[in-house]
Scaffold this motif. Structure first.
Motif, PDB file in Angstrom:
ATOM      1  N   GLU A 130      16.944  85.323  17.465  1.00 27.19           N
ATOM      2  CA  GLU A 130      16.318  84.607  18.393  1.00 27.19           C
ATOM      3  C   GLU A 130      14.909  84.324  17.823  1.00 27.19           C
ATOM      4  O   GLU A 130      14.218  85.241  17.490  1.00 27.19           O
ATOM      5  N   TYR A 150      11.945  80.580  17.566  1.00 26.13           N
ATOM      6  CA  TYR A 150      11.359  79.247  18.015  1.00 26.13           C
ATOM      7  C   TYR A 150      10.891  78.746  17.031  1.00 26.13           C
ATOM      8  O   TYR A 150       9.599  79.259  16.626  1.00 26.13           O
ATOM      9  N   ASP A 181      20.637  76.388  21.668  1.00 27.43           N
ATOM     10  CA  ASP A 181      19.231  76.469  22.052  1.00 27.43           C
ATOM     11  C   ASP A 181      18.874  77.538  23.029  1.00 27.43           C
ATOM     12  O   ASP A 181      17.973  77.997  23.479  1.00 27.43           O
ATOM     13  N   ARG A 182      19.989  78.155  23.581  1.00 28.56           N
ATOM     14  CA  ARG A 182      20.104  79.218  24.588  1.00 28.56           C
ATOM     15  C   ARG A 182      21.598  79.821  24.583  1.00 28.56           C
ATOM     16  O   ARG A 182      22.609  79.002  24.174  1.00 28.56           O
ATOM     17  N   TRP A 236      17.788  78.431  31.573  1.00 32.97           N
ATOM     18  CA  TRP A 236      19.075  77.544  31.548  1.00 32.97           C
ATOM     19  C   TRP A 236      18.298  76.095  31.690  1.00 32.97           C
ATOM     20  O   TRP A 236      17.059  76.000  32.150  1.00 32.97           O
ATOM     21  N   TYR A 260      23.716  72.867  27.181  1.00 34.21           N
ATOM     22  CA  TYR A 260      23.587  73.457  25.839  1.00 34.21           C
ATOM     23  C   TYR A 260      23.566  72.548  24.667  1.00 34.21           C
ATOM     24  O   TYR A 260      24.443  71.673  24.676  1.00 34.21           O
ATOM     25  N   ALA A 307      14.050  75.809  20.387  1.00 33.12           N
ATOM     26  CA  ALA A 307      14.564  77.133  20.575  1.00 33.12           C
ATOM     27  C   ALA A 307      16.063  77.245  19.757  1.00 33.12           C
ATOM     28  O   ALA A 307      16.710  76.549  19.615  1.00 33.12           O
ATOM     29  N   TRP A 345      18.933  80.296  18.834  1.00 36.67           N
ATOM     30  CA  TRP A 345      19.693  81.222  18.819  1.00 36.67           C
ATOM     31  C   TRP A 345      20.669  81.063  17.691  1.00 36.67           C
ATOM     32  O   TRP A 345      21.664  80.412  17.847  1.00 36.67           O
TER      33      TRP A 345
END
Length: 881
Positions: A541, A543, A578-579, A586, A611, A705, A707
Motif C-alpha cells: 500500500e 500513495y 486504487d483500493r 470506497w 475501482y 492511491a 495497492w
C-alpha cells in the motif's frame, strides 16, 4: 410489604432532622398567629415573640430529635450487628461465599463492559463543549458524504445552525527530518475548531481567516497522542516546519488530550485545512459538485430542534435541486448523531450493542436465578435456626433484614470485584488497535455513569436474589418447623428453585446459540466466496503523491512496480488497484443507460462501486472472468473508454448478464463500453447484499492511491522481503506498507470477530452459571434424599434406577430449559445478520452444537452428585439416623 416498611424506616432515620425542623417552624408560626392580639397588647415585637417561641418549642424539638437520634443510633447499630453476623456466616461457608461472589462479579463485569461501550459509542455525545447539539448532515438515503460546493451552500444558506464544518479522512506521508512515514489526517474546514468549541493544548489552531484559496494554508495541528509519540512531548515542536507529501507545512499547535475529532472509531495523527486537499491527496475535488466525499457536522442554534433544522436544510436542498439539476436533482437531507459516520455505522452498531446489552442483562438475571436458588437452599438448611429465633420472639421483619443484609453484602463485594475486572477489560479495549495501519480504536474509558449503573445493578441483584429466602421466612411456621424439621412448604420451595433453574438453562442456551452462530459466520467468512481470493497474495500500500509522483509520472511508476514485482521469483501475477475490496474506503459512480440524455441523479439506473485497476489485477486478485476480456496497456487515455463490470451491474443496467459484453452505458465521464464480465463479490462489508461494481483502466481513470497485489506460490515472508528490496531500488523515499491480503482483511472481519469474541465470553459465563446452578440443585436434592437412596440400594435397586431417581428431575429441567433457550436464541440471533457473514441460527451444525453443549454441561454438572448418590452406604446412613 415488610421490606417496604424497612426501607421507609431507613428513609425516616436519614431525613428525621429536616422533618423535625420543619415541624418546629410550623408550630412557631401557628403559635404566633394564634396569640397575635396578646402580643400586641403586651408590647412584644414579632421578632421577640419568635425568639420566645423558639426557646419554648426548642426544648420539645430537641427532645424529639434526641429520641429520633437514639432510634437512628439503635437502627445503625442493629445494621452493624447484622453485617457482622452475616460476615461471620459467610466466613463459615467459604465455598458458598466464593461461588456467590464470583457469580455476581461475572454478571456485573459483563454488564459494566457492555454498558461502557454502549455509553461511549451511542449514549454519550462527542467529547466537545455542547456535544449534544451537534448533528451530522446526511443525504436522504443515509449517505454520510456531501460535496464541497454543496457544503458551502448549506453553510451559508441555512438559518438553524450556528456553524457547519466539513472534514474528510486521508492518508499522507510525513517527513520530520528523517525518512517519510505514512500518517492519517483529518482534512478540516477552517471553522472546524471554532464551531466545535475546542481550545488548543499548545500553540493555536487554524481558522477561516488563515485560508486564502486552495493550497494557501500549509498548517498542521497535532493530535496530543501523536505529539507525545512522534515528538516526545517537545513543546518546541510548535513552529517547526515538516514535509507533508514533499511540501513544507508549519506545526501551529497541539489539540487537547481528550479530543480525537468527530468520529468515535477514528483517531487522526493531525489536522490540516481542507483547502490543502490537492497537496494531501494528489488531486482536488473541491470544485466538483458531484464528488461527494466529505462529511458535514453542524451545531444547532439555541432553542432550535432537530426537526426544525431538517426542514430548514430541505429548503436549501430544494434550492440546490432547482439550481443544479444535473448533480443535485431530488436531493434531500436528514440529521443523524455524529461519531459513527452517521447512520452508516450507527445502525448496525446500535442494534448489535442493544442486543449485547440484553444478553448481558440475561447473564445478570441468570446470576440472580442461580443465587436465588442457592440462598433458598441455604435458608432451608437454616430452617431450625430461623424457627427458634421466631419462636423466641424475633420478628419476621428482623430475620428478613438479616438475610437481606447477607445478600446485599455478597452483591456489593461481587459488584466491586466485577467492576475492577471490567475496568481492566475496558482499559485493554481502549488501547486495542483491531485494524493494522489504520488509527481505529474504541475509546471506552468508564465514567461516573458506569460506576453508578454498576452500583445500582449490584444492589438490584442483591434484592432480587434475596427474594427467594425472604419469601420462605415470610411463609414459615415456626411450630411446624421445630416439630418436623422442615419449613412445611417443600413443594412450593422446590417449585421455585425448579423455575429458577429452568430460567438459568434457557438463558445459557440462548447465549450458546448466539455465540455458535457468530462462530459459524466467522468460519464461513474465512473461507467464503468474496469474488476474489486473498490467499497467497501480498499487498503493497502506498500513495505515490506522497513521494511527489503526479500525472503520467505516477502511471509510469505503477507500471515499473508491476514489472519489478512480476520478476520476483515465485510471483505468478501482479497488478495495481486504487483500493481493494473489503478494505477501508470506497468510491461510487452514478450509472445511466446509453440512450439516456438526462444525467440527473433521479434518472440513474445504478449506483456502482468503482475501482481503477491495471492489467494483471484480475489475475492477481483471483477474480474469475466470465466473459469478454480484461484490460491491456493499450487501454489508455487515447483509446475508447472501456470497463469490466460484475454480474449485478449487468443485471441492474442491462436487465441480464448474458449479453452485457459489447454494450454501452454512461457515467459522469461520458459513454463507456463493457469489454468484460466478472463474478459478483463482496466490496464494502461481508454481510452486504450483491452490489453493482465496475472496474476501469488506470490509464483512463488515474489515481495516486496504489495497492500493488502480488500473487505468489512462495512463503509470504520471503515475498514481502523481496518487495521491500524492490521498492528501495525504485525509490528509497517512497513510504509504503507491506502485508498479506489476509491481514488486510482484518478490517472486514472486525465486526464478525468482535461479535464472536463478545458472544463467546457471554456464552462461557452463562455455561459456568448453568453448571453451578444444575450442580447445586442436584447436590442439594441428593443430600436431602441420601437416606432414601441408601434404602433403595439395600433393597436391591439398580444403578440406573438410583440415578433416575436422583437426577431425573434435573435432566428434565435441563431439557425444558434448553428447548426454550434454543427457540429464543433462534429469534434473538437474527440481529447478527447485520454484521456476521451468512449468520443463520437454523444451521444444522449450530443446532447440533447447542444440543451437544447443553448435554455436556448437564453431564458435567451432575457428575459429582451422581457419584455421591451411587456411593450411598445404607449401613452408615441408617446408623447415623
Amino acid at each position: 410489604m415488610k421490606i417496604l416498611a424497612y426501607l421507609r424506616a431507613l428513609w425516616d432515620v436519614v431525613l428525621n432532622r429536616a422533618r423535625i425542623n420543619r415541624e418546629l417552624e410550623e408550630e412557631i408560626r401557628a403559635h404566633i398567629e394564634m396569640h397575635a392580639d396578646d402580643l400586641e397588647r403586651g408590647g412584644l415585637s414579632r421578632v421577640e415573640a419568635e425568639r420566645s417561641a423558639r426557646i419554648r418549642f426548642g426544648g420539645e424539638a430537641r427532645f424529639k430529635e434526641e429520641c429520633h437520634e437514639a432510634a437512628g443510633g439503635m437502627f445503625i447499630d442493629s445494621l452493624r450487628r447484622d453485617a457482622r453476623f452475616a460476615l461471620r456466616l459467610l466466613r463459615k461457608s467459604p465455598g458458598f461465599t466464593v461461588v456467590a461472589v464470583l457469580a455476581v462479579a461475572m454478571g456485573i463485569a459483563a454488564n459494566a463492559v457492555v454498558f461502557s461501550v454502549l455509553n461511549a459509542l451511542i449514549l454519550r455525545p462527542i467529547n466537545v463543549p455542547g456535544g449534544q447539539n451537534l448533528y451530522m448532515i446526511e443525504r436522504g438515503k443515509g449517505a454520510p458524504t456531501q460535496s464541497y460546493p454543496d457544503y458551502l451552500d448549506i453553510r451559508d444558506q441555512n438559518r438553524t445552525f450556528d456553524g457547519v464544518v466539513a472534514y474528510d479522512i486521508a492518508p499522507a506521508g510525513l517527513d520530520t527530518g528523517g525518512s517519510a512515514s505514512s500518517v492519517w489526517v483529518y482534512e478540516a474546514s477552517g471553522n472546524y475548531f471554532d464551531v466545535l468549541g475546542v481550545k488548543p493544548y499548545l500553540g493555536r489552531f487554524f481558522h477561516s481567516s488563515d485560508e486564502h484559496g486552495p493550497n494557501s494554508s500549509p498548517y498542521i495541528v497535532l493530535n496530543y497522542a501523536y505529539w507525545q509519540a512522534r515528538f516526545g512531548g517537545d513543546r518546541g515542536a510548535v513552529g517547526r516546519t515538516v514535509q507533508l507529501n514533499k511540501y513544507p507545512y508549519t506545526i501551529l499547535g497541539v489539540a487537547p488530550p481528550d479530543f480525537r475529532g468527530t468520529e468515535m472509531f477514528y483517531a487522526p495523527d493531525f489536522w490540516v485545512p481542507l483547502l490543502e486537499q490537492e497537496n494531501v491527496e494528489g488531486g482536488s475535488q473541491l470544485n466538483r459538485r458531484s464528488a461527494r466525499a466529505i462529511e458535514l457536522v453542524g451545531r444547532l442554534k439555541t432553542g432550535v430542534s432537530a426537526a426544525q433544522a431538517a426542514t430548514d436544510l430541505n429548503s436549501v436542498a430544494a434550492y440546490l435541486a432547482k439550481t443544479y439539476p444535473a448533480e443535485d436533482d431530488r436531493i434531500n437531507f436528514k440529521l443523524a448523531r455524529p461519531g459513527l459516520f452517521g447512520d452508516l455505522l450507527a445502525g448496525p452498531v446500535r442494534a448489535f450493542l442493544a442486543a449485547l446489552m440484553v444478553l448481558a442483562g440475561l447473564i445478570l438475571l441468570a446470576v440472580c436465578a442461580n443465587l436465588g436458588s442457592l440462598f433458598a437452599a441455604r435458608a432451608a438448611d437454616r430452617s431450625k435456626e430461623i424457627a427458634l429465633r421466631l419462636a423466641l420472639g424475633s420478628s419476621a421483619r428482623r430475620v428478613v433484614r438479616q438475610l437481606l443484609t447477607e445478600t446485599l453484602l455478597v452483591s456489593l463485594i461481587g459488584g466491586a470485584a466485577g467492576l475492577l475486572v471490567g475496568m481492566v477489560v475496558l482499559r485493554w479495549l481502549s488501547q486495542w488497535r483491531p485494524v493494522p495501519d489504520f488509527p481505529v480504536n474504541v475509546p471506552v474509558n468508564p465514567d461516573s455513569t458506569v460506576y453508578a449503573i454498576a452500583l445500582l445493578l449490584a444492589l438490584a441483584s442483591g434484592f432480587l436474589f434475596g427474594l427467594a429466602p425472604m419469601r420462605q421466612v415470610m411463609r414459615a411456621d415456626a411450630y411446624q418447623i421445630i416439630k418436623s424439621g422442615t419449613t412445611g412448604s417443600a413443594g412450593r420451595r422446590i417449585a421455585l428453585r425448579d423455575m429458577l433453574l429452568v430460567v438459568q438453562v434457557a438463558i445459557c442456551a440462548v447465549l450458546l446459540t448466539a455465540s455458535l452462530v457468530a462462530v459459524r459466520g466467522l468460519v464461513r467468512s474465512l473461507h467464503g466466496d468474496f469474488g476474489f481470493s486473498p490467499q497467497n497474495v501480498t499487498l503493497v500500500e502506498t500513495y505515490l503523491d506522497m513521494a511527489g509522483y503526479k500525472g503520467d509520472a505516477a502511471r509510469a511508476m505503477q507500471r515499473r512496480m508491476i514489472e519489478a514485482a512480476e520478476a520476483i521469483p515465485g510471483a505468478t501475477a501482479a497488478g495495481v488497484s486504487d483500493r481493494v475490496p473489503l478494505g477501508i474506503g470506497w468510491n461510487t459512480d452514478e450509472i445511466f443507460r446509453d440512450d439516456s440524455t438526462d444525467t440527473r441523479a433521479s434518472h440513474e439506473v445504478a449506483d456502482a462501486l468503482k475501482y481503477s485497476v491495471t492489467p494483471g489485477y484480475f489475475e492477481a486478485a483471483g477474480t474469475s472472468l466470465l466473459a469478454g476480456r480484461t484490460f491491456t496497456w493499450n487501454d489508455d487515455k487515447n483509446a475508447p473508454r472501456v470497463a469490466v463490470v460484475n454480474r449485478e451491474f449487468a443485471r441492474e443496467v442491462f436487465g441480464t448478464a448474458e449479453d452485457a459484453v459489447g454494450r454501452y452505458f454512461r457515467n459522469s465521464g461520458g459513454r463507456m463500453q463493457v469489454v468484460g464480465l466478472v463474478e459478483n463479490g463482496k466490496y464494502e462489508t461481508l454481510a452486504e447484499n450483491p452490489r453493482p461494481a465496475m472496474f476501469c483502466p488506470t490509464l483512463q481513470s488515474p489515481s495516486s492511491a496504489t495497492w500493488l497485489l502480488v500473487r505468489s506460490d512462495r512463503d509470504s515472508q520471503d515475498v514481502a522481503e523481496a518487495l521491500r528490496s524492490m521498492l528501495r531500488r525504485l525509490d528509497a523515499g517512497l513510504p509504503y506498507t507491506v502485508r498479506t491480503w489476509n491481514a488486510e482483511m482484518a478490517s472486514a472481519l472486525f465486526a464478525s470477530r468482535a461479535a464472536t469474541v463478545s458472544l463467546g465470553v457471554l456464552g462461557v459465563l452463562s455455561a459456568m452459571l448453568a453448571v453451578t446452578g444444575i450442580s447445586g440443585m442436584a447436590s442439594y436434592s441428593v443430600s436431602k434424599r441420601l437416606r432414601e437412596f441408601g434404602i433403595r440400594i439395600a433393597l436391591g435397586a439398580q444403578r440406573k434406577e438410583v440415578l433416575s431417581a436422583a437426577l431425573g428431575r434435573a435432566f428434565w429441567l435441563l431439557a425444558w430449559g434448553s428447548a426454550g433457550g434454543v427457540l429464543l436464541g433462534t429469534a434473538a440471533t437474527r440481529v447478527l445478520a447485520l454484521i456476521v457473514y451468512q449468520a443463520s441460527p437454523r444451521d444444522p451444525l449450530v443446532l447440533a452444537g447447542v444440543v451437544m453443549a447443553m448435554a455436556a454441561l448437564g453431564l458435567l454438572a451432575t457428575w459429582i452428585p451422581a457419584r455421591r448418590a451411587l456411593k450411598a452406604d445404607p449401613l452408615i446412613l441408617l446408623r447415623e439416623e
